[in-house]
Design a protein around this motif. Structure first.
Motif, PDB file in Angstrom:
ATOM      1  N   GLY A 134     -19.600  -0.881  28.628  1.00  0.00           N
ATOM      2  CA  GLY A 134     -20.657  -0.605  29.604  1.00  0.00           C
ATOM      3  C   GLY A 134     -21.248   0.783  29.457  1.00  0.00           C
ATOM      4  O   GLY A 134     -22.309   1.080  29.993  1.00  0.00           O
ATOM      5  N   ALA A 135     -20.508   1.661  28.738  1.00  0.00           N
ATOM      6  CA  ALA A 135     -20.996   3.030  28.567  1.00  0.00           C
ATOM      7  C   ALA A 135     -20.473   3.559  27.237  1.00  0.00           C
ATOM      8  O   ALA A 135     -19.507   3.026  26.690  1.00  0.00           O
ATOM      9  CB  ALA A 135     -20.538   3.935  29.704  1.00  0.00           C
ATOM     10  N   ILE A 136     -21.132   4.596  26.737  1.00  0.00           N
ATOM     11  CA  ILE A 136     -20.762   5.167  25.434  1.00  0.00           C
ATOM     12  C   ILE A 136     -20.691   6.684  25.552  1.00  0.00           C
ATOM     13  O   ILE A 136     -21.611   7.314  26.098  1.00  0.00           O
ATOM     14  CB  ILE A 136     -21.805   4.783  24.356  1.00  0.00           C
ATOM     15  CG1 ILE A 136     -21.867   3.258  24.194  1.00  0.00           C
ATOM     16  CG2 ILE A 136     -21.478   5.445  23.020  1.00  0.00           C
ATOM     17  CD1 ILE A 136     -22.988   2.769  23.298  1.00  0.00           C
ATOM     18  N   VAL A 137     -19.600   7.254  25.074  1.00  0.00           N
ATOM     19  CA  VAL A 137     -19.497   8.712  24.984  1.00  0.00           C
ATOM     20  C   VAL A 137     -19.548   9.068  23.496  1.00  0.00           C
ATOM     21  O   VAL A 137     -18.756   8.573  22.706  1.00  0.00           O
ATOM     22  CB  VAL A 137     -18.194   9.240  25.605  1.00  0.00           C
ATOM     23  CG1 VAL A 137     -18.078  10.750  25.388  1.00  0.00           C
ATOM     24  CG2 VAL A 137     -18.134   8.906  27.083  1.00  0.00           C
ATOM     25  N   THR A 138     -20.503   9.909  23.139  1.00  0.00           N
ATOM     26  CA  THR A 138     -20.637  10.317  21.745  1.00  0.00           C
ATOM     27  C   THR A 138     -19.982  11.682  21.570  1.00  0.00           C
ATOM     28  O   THR A 138     -20.352  12.642  22.250  1.00  0.00           O
ATOM     29  CB  THR A 138     -22.123  10.420  21.365  1.00  0.00           C
ATOM     30  OG1 THR A 138     -22.761   9.233  21.801  1.00  0.00           O
ATOM     31  CG2 THR A 138     -22.284  10.553  19.886  1.00  0.00           C
ATOM     32  N   ALA A 139     -18.996  11.748  20.693  1.00  0.00           N
ATOM     33  CA  ALA A 139     -18.282  13.004  20.472  1.00  0.00           C
ATOM     34  C   ALA A 139     -18.042  13.165  18.975  1.00  0.00           C
ATOM     35  O   ALA A 139     -16.922  13.268  18.511  1.00  0.00           O
ATOM     36  CB  ALA A 139     -16.965  12.994  21.239  1.00  0.00           C
ATOM     37  N   GLY A 150     -18.132   7.821  37.265  1.00  0.00           N
ATOM     38  CA  GLY A 150     -19.105   7.751  38.358  1.00  0.00           C
ATOM     39  C   GLY A 150     -19.989   6.512  38.221  1.00  0.00           C
ATOM     40  O   GLY A 150     -20.233   5.787  39.189  1.00  0.00           O
ATOM     41  N   LEU A 151     -20.431   6.272  36.990  1.00  0.00           N
ATOM     42  CA  LEU A 151     -21.296   5.110  36.736  1.00  0.00           C
ATOM     43  C   LEU A 151     -20.576   3.810  37.103  1.00  0.00           C
ATOM     44  O   LEU A 151     -21.148   2.915  37.719  1.00  0.00           O
ATOM     45  CB  LEU A 151     -21.687   5.098  35.249  1.00  0.00           C
ATOM     46  CG  LEU A 151     -22.567   3.955  34.764  1.00  0.00           C
ATOM     47  CD1 LEU A 151     -24.012   4.185  35.193  1.00  0.00           C
ATOM     48  CD2 LEU A 151     -22.491   3.802  33.247  1.00  0.00           C
ATOM     49  N   PHE A 152     -19.291   3.744  36.702  1.00  0.00           N
ATOM     50  CA  PHE A 152     -18.533   2.510  36.918  1.00  0.00           C
ATOM     51  C   PHE A 152     -17.956   2.394  38.326  1.00  0.00           C
ATOM     52  O   PHE A 152     -17.314   1.399  38.647  1.00  0.00           O
ATOM     53  CB  PHE A 152     -17.397   2.411  35.886  1.00  0.00           C
ATOM     54  CG  PHE A 152     -17.880   2.103  34.491  1.00  0.00           C
ATOM     55  CD1 PHE A 152     -19.200   1.730  34.259  1.00  0.00           C
ATOM     56  CD2 PHE A 152     -17.015   2.168  33.418  1.00  0.00           C
ATOM     57  CE1 PHE A 152     -19.642   1.453  32.976  1.00  0.00           C
ATOM     58  CE2 PHE A 152     -17.455   1.886  32.129  1.00  0.00           C
ATOM     59  CZ  PHE A 152     -18.767   1.534  31.913  1.00  0.00           C
ATOM     60  N   SER A 153     -18.137   3.442  39.145  1.00  0.00           N
ATOM     61  CA  SER A 153     -17.609   3.352  40.507  1.00  0.00           C
ATOM     62  C   SER A 153     -18.453   2.393  41.342  1.00  0.00           C
ATOM     63  O   SER A 153     -18.055   1.980  42.415  1.00  0.00           O
ATOM     64  CB  SER A 153     -17.582   4.741  41.150  1.00  0.00           C
ATOM     65  OG  SER A 153     -18.905   5.197  41.329  1.00  0.00           O
TER      66      SER A 153
END
Lengths: 304, 652, 158
Positions: free
Chosen positions: B324-329, B563-566
Motif C-alpha cells: 500500500g506504500a513504498i519507502v525509497t531508501a 499514519g497513512l495506514f491508520s
C-alpha cells in the motif's frame, strides 16, 4: 581517411624561426598522410606575448585578422602547430562570441571577421580527424622500443572552456598517437606542467628549475626521449639543457623532439625533411638504443 | 453564484511589489464577485477565520485566495472552506507570490498581472462544481527499497508498528555503506557493533520479508494498492538450504574475484558471503569469476556443500508483491575520482578513496585492520587526505557539498594516528563543515590532540616520485605552494546519486533533480514525502546525509506510512475523468491511452461505452484530449474551465 | 483589464502541475526575476493540453503560447508528456498553415527543481514574442469567440 582533408594552415612566427623543424615536419607528415595544408596568404602575428597583456581587443584583432583571411579562403578550420598561436586564435573566437566584443574588434580591422572559423592544433586534427587506427595503418617504420614521454605543455588544453580538446589535466592525444606509431609511451605525470617559458628572458633560474623538474620526471618514468608539441617547451627543454644541468648540478642528456618529427620517422618520411639536425641534444643515441631493443625483442620472439 | 476574493499581503512578501488593496478593488467588478478584500496573512488562524466568517455572513458559494502557490497551501484553504460549510473544491487560488511578487519589481505591472490571475481564478471557479471523494480499501503492507541504515530503520519501525514489510536489497546483504565503515564520527564507536544488531533484528522480525540480491523491476498501481514486480537475481545457491557455513569459500579455487564489499582493495572467492556479519548470511556465486561458468568445469563448491545448496542452473525469478506504500531508501554512490586526471585518474595504486581506506582500517577488512599500502604492503608514514574530491567543484558538475566528508576525514586522520602512532596526516580542505552535535569539537580534536596538519587549499596534482607520491597544492592561508611527499593519499570522494536512481524514479513516478537525487514534496515542511501519494523517501537518496540524519529520515518515513495506514480506508481524489455516455461512441481510444488502465469498456444496451474506474483514475486527463467526441471530461479541469481561463486572459 | 499597453504582450502558459508549475514556483522562491508578460494556467499534466486550446488562445488574441511539462520519461503519470510531445509537434506544423508565425508557440520541458532554467525559458520566449510584436490574429479572428458556458455545450468552435 577522407581524401578531402584540407585545412587552412597558420605556421606562426616560430615556425619560420626557432621551430623551423616543427613546421617542416608538420608539412612532411601531413603530406605523407594526404592532408592538404593551404597556407593563409599574408598571415600576420597571432597577438601572442605582448598584445594580450595590454589590451584584449587589440590582441583579438591581431588574431581576427588571420581568421578573416581564412574566411576569405572559404574554409572553416584553421590549423596551427603552435599552442600559443592556437590559444590566441581560440581566445579571440571565444571572446568574439560576444557581439559587442566582436564589433569592437572589427572596428580595428579592414576586413571584418564573422567568427566562423574554428582554430585547431595539428595534434587535434591528427588525433581526431585522421584517427589512431588510420595512422597505425600508415606506419612503415614502427618506433618499437622507443621509450618516450609525451609532454603537452601548459596551454595545449587549457583553459578547457576555450580549448575544448582532450582532458585538460591528463591529456592523452599525443600518447595515443605515439603508441599508434609503436612507441613505448611512458605515463608522464608532469605532462601539462609549466616549463617556465614566460620567464625565459627575465628569470632564467625559474626556467632552469621548472624545466629541470620536467627532465628529471621524464627520466624517473624511464623515458629516453621527450616528445613535445610546443616550440617554447622544446626550446626550453632542449636548447637550455646545458643551463639546466649547470644550475641544478645534473647531467641530463635527454633528446627533445617534436611529436611530428617522430611521426615522420615512423611514416618513412626522409630525415632531411624532418629537421632532426636542428635539435641540440641529438636523438641518434636514443633512436639507436630503441632499434637495438626492438631487434632483440624480435629475436627473442622468433626464438620462442 | 456569490464569490469571495481574498488577496493576501503575505506580510511584505506580496504587498511589497503588488498593491493588494487595488487588486481586491479591481476584483469587485468581476462577474459573480460579491466580496473582495485584502488580508495580512490569509493562511494564519485569523486569516482563515476571516474567510470562514465571510462565507457565512455574505453567503458565499465559492472562494478565491490570491496568495502563494497552490502547491503550498491549496490543502490549507480547502480545509478552511470546508469548515465554512462549502465543498472543498469550491476554492481556487491565484498564485501571486511565486509567479508575481517574487519575480518582478515593477509594482504597476505586478498589480495588473495579479488582478488578471484573480480574474482567471474567478472564471474557473464560476464553472467549478462540488466534488466528493470515494473511499477504497488499502493493502496494509509496505515496500522498503534499499537495505542501508535508512531502509533498515524504516523497515523496523514499520514492522514494530504492526505492518508487514517487504524489504528489497540490491546486493546480497543488507547493511549498505554503513556496514563498510570501521568507525563512526563523532563518537568513534564501531560501526558494525551498532549496525549489526539492527541487521539481525531485520532477519528475525516475523513481519519483515527480506529479498536480498533483488531489484524492483516494475511498479504499477497507486497509493494504497501498488503492485510491485521484484526481480530476484540468480545467486546459484538455494538460499533455503544454505546455512552460511562458509565451507564453499574455503574450498573455492577462484580466489581472484572482485571484492565489492571491500571496495576492490582485497580479492575474494567466486562463491562468497560478502562479510562475516552479512544478513542474510548466504553464499552467492559471482558468475564473472566462477570456473564452472567460465570454463564449464569445476564444481568444487557443489561437491563440498554439506547441504547440497549449489544450483548452477538457477535463473532470475520475478515475483509480485502487493503493497500500500513504498519507502525509497536507495542511498548514494561515491563520486568516481578517475575523472580527476590531475590526481592520477585511478592510475596510482596508493591513491585510494576514503571508503577503500575505511576497509583498510577495519579489523574485518582485507588487511585485518593493519594499514598497508596497496602497492607494496608497506605501512605508510605520511598520509595525505584530500577533501572535496567531487564536491563543491563545478568543473566536474558537482557544485554541491556532500556534507559528511569533513567529518569522516577528521575521523580517518584520528584513526590513522591510533593505528600508526608515528604517522603524520595532512588534510587539504576548502572549508571545514562540521555543523552538528559534537562535530566541530571532533574536527578540532583531530588537529589539536592527534596532530593532523590541516592545510587550507586544493591539491593541484599528485604524481609519483620514486615509490612515494608527491602531492602539490596551495596553502591559501600562507599564500604559497606546498609539496608533500606522501606514502598514501586518501581522496575524500563526495556523494552522488546511486547509479540507476533516475530509472527507479521513473518507475516510482517521482521527480529527481539534475544530479539524480529524489525530490521531496517540500524542502522544509515535507522532507520525506514525494509528490506521488504513498511514496516516501529516507536517507541519502534524497541528498547526501550522514548516519543520524538517515536514521531520522528512516523513522520519519515509517511514521508517515503508519499514519497513512491508520485510516481504515483511503479517499480517492475526485478530480478524475468522467464519461458522458450519451456522447461516447465506444471507440475505446481512451481505454488505450490511459496509463493506469482506469478506463474499461462496458456494454450499455448492446453498445460499447467507456467507463472510468473512479478509484484507479489518477486524473491526468490524457483521455479527455484523446476522446474525439469530447465525451470524456476531467473534473475540475474541464475543457470549458480551461477555455474560460483562456478567455479571461485574452479579453481586452 | 488590458495588458499594460506598450510594456507587455499577452503570453499564456500552460504548465503541468507536477514539474513545470513547480519549476516556476522554484524560480519564484529563488527570486529569479522574469518579464511580467506571462500568465500561467495550471493543468494536471501536459497530456491534458488539447492542441485546440492553444489554437483558441492564439485566435483569441494571445501574442504567444508557452507549454511546459515534465522531462520525457519523467512524467508524473508515466506517459502524459509523450502524448503531449506528439500532439504539440503536429500542432507546430499546423500553426503556419493557419497563418500563425512559428515563433509564437513553443513547448519545453522544465522539472520542479529547475528554477533557473524556467527563468531562462520565460526570458527567452518573452524576447522571442516581443521580437515578433503584437499578434494580428485578434483583429482577424475577433469575431469568432464565444465560449460555451454549460458543460457539454459545443466544443471548440474553430
Amino acid at each position: 581517411m577522407s581524401q578531402a582533408l584540407t585545412y587552412a594552415y597558420y605556421p606562426g612566427c616560430s615556425g619560420l624561426g626557432t621551430s623551423r623543424e616543427y613546421d617542416q615536419s608538420t608539412r612532411a607528415v601531413c603530406d605523407a598522410l594526404g592532408i592538404g595544408l593551404a597556407d593563409i596568404p599574408d598571415w600576420s602575428c597571432c597577438g601572442s606575448s605582448p598584445a594580450h597583456t595590454v589590451d584584449h581587443v587589440l590582441s583579438a584583432a591581431l588574431a581576427a585578422r588571420n581568421l578573416a583571411k581564412v574566411e576569405a579562403m572559404g574554409r572553416d578550420t584553421a590549423v596551427t602547430p603552435c599552442p600559443s598561436c592556437l590559444t590566441n586564435l581560440r581566445t579571440a573566437s571565444h571572446r568574439m562570441a560576444d557581439n559587442a566584443f566582436r564589433e569592437r574588434t572589427n572596428a580595428l580591422l579592414d576586413t571584418p571577421c564573422r567568427n566562423t572559423v574554428t582554430a585547431k592544433s595539428v595534434l587535434q586534427i591528427l588525433a581526431e580527424d585522421v584517427g589512431l587506427d588510420a595512422l597505425a595503418r600508415k606506419v612503415v617504420k614502427p618506433l618499437a622500443g622507443l621509450r618516450v614521454a609525451a609532454y603537452y605543455g601548459c596551454i595545449m588544453n587549457r583553459p578547457p572552456e576555450v580549448m575544448r580538446f582532450d582532458d585538460h589535466e591528463n591529456p592523452m592525444a599525443m600518447d595515443g598517437i605515439l603508441a599508434a606509431l609503436g612507441a613505448d609511451v611512458r605515463p608522464f605525470p608532469l605532462k601539462v606542467e609549466c616549463c617556465g617559458a614566460s620567464y625565459g628572458v627575465a628569470r632564467r633560474d625559474i626556467v632552469a628549475r621548472l624545466s629541470g623538474r620536467l627532465l628529471a620526471a621524464a627520466e624517473d618514468v624511464g623515458a629516453e626521449m621527450v616528445a613535445t608539441a610546443c616550440p617554447l617547451c622544446q626550446m626550453n627543454l632542449d636548447l637550455r639543457q646545458g643551463q639546466i644541468n649547470s644550475a641544478g648540478g645534473t647531467s641530463h642528456h635527454m633528446p627533445v623532439l617534436y611529436f611530428t618529427q617522430l611521426m615522420g620517422l615512423a611514416l618513412g618520411v626522409p630525415e632531411e625533411r624532418l629537421g632532426l639536425d636542428k635539435v641540440c641534444v641529438s636523438p641518434r643515441g636514443a633512436l639507436r638504443a630503441a632499434a637495438e631493443r626492438a631487434a632483440a625483442e624480435t629475436a627473442k620472439g622468433s626464438k620462442a | 453564484m456569490k464569490i469571495g476574493v481574498f488577496v493576501c499581503h503575505c506580510g511584505s512578501n506580496i504587498e511589497a511589489t503588488v498593491d493588494t488593496a487595488s487588486v481586491a478593488g479591481t476584483a469587485r467588478a468581476f462577474p459573480d464577485v460579491a466580496y473582495a478584500t485584502d488580508v495580512m496573512y490569509s493562511c494564519s488562524e485569523p486569516g482563515q477565520d476571516g474567510i470562514i466568517q465571510a462565507v457565512r455572513e455574505k453567503g458565499l458559494d465559492g472562494v478565491v485566495v490570491a496568495s502563494c502557490s497552490p502547491r503550498m497551501h491549496e490543502t490549507t484553504f480547502r480545509r478552511a472552506v470546508e469548515r465554512a460549510g462549502l465543498n472543498r473544491y469550491m476554492l481556487e487560488m491565484a498564485n501571486i507570490r511565486e509567479h508575481v511578487s517574487w519575480i518582478g519589481k515593477d509594482r504597476e505591472a505586478n498589480t495588473n498581472k495579479a488582478a488578471e490571475l484573480v480574474r482567471l481564478a474567478v472564471e474557473k471557479l464560476r464553472r467549478n462544481r462540488a466534488l466528493f471523494p470515494k473511499s477504497f480499501d488499502i493493502t496494509r503492507r509496505v515496500l522498503v527499497i534499499g537495505g542501508g541504515v535508512a531502509g533498515i530503520q524504516a523497515a523496523l519501525d514499520c514492522a514494530d508498528g504492526g505492518l508487514d514489510v517487504v524489504l528489497v536489497e540490491k546486493t546480497s546483504s543488507i547493511g549498505g555503506k554503513m556496514a563498510k565503515l570501521d568507525k563512526t564520527f563523532p563518537t568513534v564507536d564501531c560501526s558494525s557493533c551498532i549496525l549489526g544488531p539492527k541487521m539481525v533484528d531485520v532477519a528475525q522480525h516475523e513481519r519483515i520479508a527480506l529479498h536480498a540480491y533483488a531489484e524492483v523491476e516494475e511498479i504499477g498501481g497507486y497509493v494504497g494498492n501498488f503492485e510491485v514486480k521484484i526481480r530476484k537475481k540468480a545467486t546459484f545457491v538455494d538460499w533455503s538450504l544454505c546455512t552460511g557455513c562458509g565451507l564453499c569459500m574455503e574450498k573455492c579455487p577462484s580466489r581472484k574475484s572482485h571484492d565489492a564489499f571491500n571496495e576492490g582493495v582485497g580479492l575474494t572467492t567466486a562463491i562468497n558471503i560478502p562479510f562475516p556479519q552479512a544478513i542474510p548470511k548466504k553464499a552467492l556465486i559471482d558468475a564473472r569469476f566462477c570456473r564452472q561458468f567460465l570454463k564449464g568445469k569445476c564444481g568444487v563448491c557443489a561437491k563440498v556443500c554439506p547441504s547440497g545448496a549449489i544450483r548452477y542452473e538457477m535463473e532470475d525469478e520475478v515475483i509480485t508483491e502487493k503493497v500500500g506504500a513504498i519507502v525509497t531508501a536507495t542511498g548514494f554512490d561515491l563520486f568516481d575520482h578517475t575523472k580527476y586526471g590531475e590526481y592520477g585518474g585511478g592510475r596510482y595504486p596508493d591513491v585510494i578513496t576514503s571508503l577503500q581506506y575505511e576497509r583498510l582500517l577495519s579489523a574485518s577488512g582485507p588487511t585485518g585492520g593493519h594499514v598497508k599500502r596497496p602497492s607494496d604492503g608497506r605501512e605508510p608514514r605520511t598520509v595525505v587526505f584530500v577533501q572535496c574530491v567531487g564536491s563543491r567543484d563545478t568543473s566536474v558538475d558537482r557544485p554541491y557539498c556532500s556534507g559528511f566528508c569533513c567529518m569522516y576525514t577528521a575521523k580517518q586522520a584520528i584513526l590513522t594516528k591510533d593505528h600508526i602512532p608515528e604517522s603524520q596526516s595532512y588534510v587539504f580542505y576548502m572549508d571545514i563543515r562540521a555543523p552538528g552535535k559534537l562535530y566541530d569539537e571532533f574536527t578540532r580534536r583531530a588537529m589539536e590532540e592527534y596532530g593532523a596538519r590541516y592545510v587550507r587549499g586544493r591539491v593541484a596534482m599528485i604524481y609519483p616520485k620514486g615509490d612515494r607520491l608527491l602531492v602539490r597544492g596551495a596553502d591559501t592561508l600562507m599564500g604559497e605552494q606546498v609539496e608533500i611527499e606522501a606514502d598514501l593519499v586518501v581522496l575524500a570522494v563526495g556523494a552522488e546519486a546511486a547509479a540507476g536512481s533516475p530509472a527507479l524514479a521513473e518507475k516510482l513516478r517521482i521527480s529527481y533533480d539534475k544530479y539524480g537525487f529524489f525530490m521531496e514534496s517540500h524542502p522544509k515542511l515535507r522532507p520525506v514525502e514525494t509528490n506521488t501519494a504513498g511514496v516516501y523517501l529516507a536517507g541519502a537518496c534524497q541528498g547526501p546525509k550522514d548516519i543520524p540524519s538517515s536514521v531520522g529520515q528512516g523513522s520519519a518515513a515509517a511514521s508517515k506510512v503508519l499514519g497513512l495506514f491508520s485510516r481504515q480506508k483511503l479517499e480517492s481524489d475526485p478530480q478524475i475523468s468522467q464519461v458522458n455516455q450519451r456522447r461516447c461512441v465506444g471507440c475505446g481510444k481512451c481505454a488505450l491511452t490511459c496509463p493506469f488502465g482506469a478506463v474499461k469498456m462496458i456494454d450499455v444496451r448492446g453498445e460499447p461505452k467507456a467507463e472510468v474506474i473512479e478509484t484507479v483514475c489518477q486524473g491526468c486527463g490524457i483521455c479527455a484530449v484523446t476522446c474525439p467526441q469530447g465525451a470524456v471530461q476531467l473534473e475540475h479541469f474541464t475543457d470549458n474551465q480551461i477555455l474560460a481561463e483562456v478567455n479571461a486572459l485574452c479579453q481586452s | 483589464m488590458p495588458i499594460l499597453a506598450g510594456k507587455e504582450l499577452r503570453i499564456v502558459g500552460f504548465l503541468c502541475n507536477w514539474c513545470s508549475y513547480g519549476g516556476a514556483d522554484t524560480a519564484g522562491v529563488g527570486r529569479f526575476s522574469q518579464p511580467t508578460d506571462l500568465r500561467i494556467i495550471r493543468v494536471p499534466c501536459s497530456g491534458r493540453i488539447d492542441p485546440l486550446f492553444i489554437v483558441k488562445t492564439l485566435l483569441y488574441g494571445a501574442d504567444g503560447v508557452l507549454v511546459s511539462g515534465c522531462h520525457p520519461r519523467d512524467c508524473h503519470y508515466g506517459q502524459g508528456n509523450f502524448y503531449a510531445r506528439r500532439r504539440l509537434e503536429a500542432l507546430k506544423r499546423f500553426l503556419p498553415i493557419i497563418g500563425v508565425e512559428p515563433g509564437r508557440f513553443e513547448y519545453t520541458w522544465v522539472s520542479a527543481s529547475e528554477g533557473q532554467r524556467w527563468q531562462q525559458v520565460v526570458q527567452g520566449f518573452t524576447e522571442q514574442v516581443h521580437a515578433l510584436g503584437p499578434s494580428p490574429a485578434s483583429a482577424v479572428f475577433g469575431a469568432c469567440r464565444e465560449i460555451p458556458d454549460e458543460k457539454g455545450g459545443p466544443r471548440v468552435a474553430v
